[in-house]
Design a protein around this motif. Sequence first.
Motif, PDB file in Angstrom:
ATOM      1  N   TYR A  16      -9.996  -0.293  -8.163  1.00  0.00           N
ATOM      2  CA  TYR A  16      -8.630   0.219  -7.018  1.00  0.00           C
ATOM      3  C   TYR A  16      -8.394  -1.014  -6.462  1.00  0.00           C
ATOM      4  O   TYR A  16      -7.096  -1.297  -5.876  1.00  0.00           O
ATOM      5  CB  TYR A  16      -9.298   1.234  -6.215  1.00  0.00           C
ATOM      6  CG  TYR A  16      -9.187   2.712  -6.866  1.00  0.00           C
ATOM      7  CD1 TYR A  16      -8.267   3.232  -7.052  1.00  0.00           C
ATOM      8  CD2 TYR A  16     -10.425   3.286  -7.502  1.00  0.00           C
ATOM      9  CE1 TYR A  16      -8.091   4.423  -7.778  1.00  0.00           C
ATOM     10  CE2 TYR A  16     -10.606   4.327  -8.244  1.00  0.00           C
ATOM     11  CZ  TYR A  16      -9.478   5.177  -8.243  1.00  0.00           C
ATOM     12  OH  TYR A  16      -9.208   6.278  -9.083  1.00  0.00           O
ATOM     13  N   VAL A  20      -4.166  -2.131  -6.041  1.00  0.00           N
ATOM     14  CA  VAL A  20      -3.590  -2.545  -4.926  1.00  0.00           C
ATOM     15  C   VAL A  20      -2.997  -3.943  -4.865  1.00  0.00           C
ATOM     16  O   VAL A  20      -1.966  -4.376  -4.345  1.00  0.00           O
ATOM     17  CB  VAL A  20      -4.033  -1.804  -3.558  1.00  0.00           C
ATOM     18  CG1 VAL A  20      -4.418  -0.508  -3.324  1.00  0.00           C
ATOM     19  CG2 VAL A  20      -5.547  -2.731  -3.290  1.00  0.00           C
ATOM     20  N   ILE A  82      -3.858  -4.543   2.868  1.00  0.00           N
ATOM     21  CA  ILE A  82      -4.583  -4.605   1.615  1.00  0.00           C
ATOM     22  C   ILE A  82      -5.760  -5.528   1.785  1.00  0.00           C
ATOM     23  O   ILE A  82      -6.978  -5.519   1.262  1.00  0.00           O
ATOM     24  CB  ILE A  82      -3.563  -4.861   0.376  1.00  0.00           C
ATOM     25  CG1 ILE A  82      -2.999  -3.687   0.076  1.00  0.00           C
ATOM     26  CG2 ILE A  82      -4.537  -5.273  -0.883  1.00  0.00           C
ATOM     27  CD1 ILE A  82      -1.742  -3.769  -0.912  1.00  0.00           C
ATOM     28  N   ARG A 107      -9.521   5.859  -3.637  1.00  0.00           N
ATOM     29  CA  ARG A 107      -8.373   6.502  -4.133  1.00  0.00           C
ATOM     30  C   ARG A 107      -7.471   6.858  -2.993  1.00  0.00           C
ATOM     31  O   ARG A 107      -6.216   6.707  -3.357  1.00  0.00           O
ATOM     32  CB  ARG A 107      -8.868   7.705  -4.895  1.00  0.00           C
ATOM     33  CG  ARG A 107      -9.386   7.494  -6.196  1.00  0.00           C
ATOM     34  CD  ARG A 107     -10.033   8.793  -6.968  1.00  0.00           C
ATOM     35  NE  ARG A 107     -10.530   8.230  -8.329  1.00  0.00           N
ATOM     36  CZ  ARG A 107     -11.430   9.246  -8.752  1.00  0.00           C
ATOM     37  NH1 ARG A 107     -11.430  10.411  -8.367  1.00  0.00           N
ATOM     38  NH2 ARG A 107     -11.968   8.879  -9.909  1.00  0.00           N
ATOM     39  N   ALA A 110      -5.414   3.698  -2.181  1.00  0.00           N
ATOM     40  CA  ALA A 110      -4.511   3.141  -3.115  1.00  0.00           C
ATOM     41  C   ALA A 110      -3.562   4.045  -3.261  1.00  0.00           C
ATOM     42  O   ALA A 110      -2.234   3.559  -3.220  1.00  0.00           O
ATOM     43  CB  ALA A 110      -5.171   3.053  -4.543  1.00  0.00           C
ATOM     44  N   ARG A 113      -1.249   3.394  -0.133  1.00  0.00           N
ATOM     45  CA  ARG A 113      -0.394   2.179  -0.173  1.00  0.00           C
ATOM     46  C   ARG A 113       0.941   2.428  -1.043  1.00  0.00           C
ATOM     47  O   ARG A 113       1.754   1.869  -1.056  1.00  0.00           O
ATOM     48  CB  ARG A 113      -1.074   0.841  -0.670  1.00  0.00           C
ATOM     49  CG  ARG A 113      -2.279   0.503   0.385  1.00  0.00           C
ATOM     50  CD  ARG A 113      -1.585   0.451   1.825  1.00  0.00           C
ATOM     51  NE  ARG A 113      -0.652  -0.378   1.924  1.00  0.00           N
ATOM     52  CZ  ARG A 113       0.183  -0.415   3.045  1.00  0.00           C
ATOM     53  NH1 ARG A 113      -0.107   0.178   4.059  1.00  0.00           N
ATOM     54  NH2 ARG A 113       1.207  -1.623   3.014  1.00  0.00           N
TER      55      ARG A 113
END
Length: 154
Positions: A16, A20, A82, A107, A110, A113
């Motif tokens: 993940y 991102v 991030i 999850r 991600a 975002r």
Amino acid sequence: MLDIFKDEVFLAYSTYASIVVLKMMLMGPLTGYFRMTRGAFANAEDARAHGRKDEETGKKLTRSDPDVERVRRCHQNDLENIVPFISFGFMYALTGPDLTTALLHFRIFAGSRIFHTIAYLTPLPQPARGISWIVGMATTFSMAYRVLKTGMRF
């Protein structure tokens, strides 16, 4: 140390985190695309490098464009959110969380975002973007809390 690379939580984190970070990296070329298609360059030499040989034309194309600025702000927001996720997510993975809980954190972040980017660039009406930002930030704070709670040794 090599055992960490076999740990399911760490593998989930690295998956993940990669998603991102790649999404964030794509914002740079997207900014360039918008600059080229809108004829809005940051510097006169950039405009000249892209076929605008006339000095006066180069100066006119050195301007701000709402679409370019929207992509740049989205990219800036990615950097602000991030990078902390990468840091806290790594430390969180080291605290030995339950895989299901860790996957939920990764999850949700991600997804928030990716949705934030869609909401920013489309643009969707507020509060869509704000809610996606809050969800991602709350997820990062949740991981930070676990890291601090696990590591506190005063």
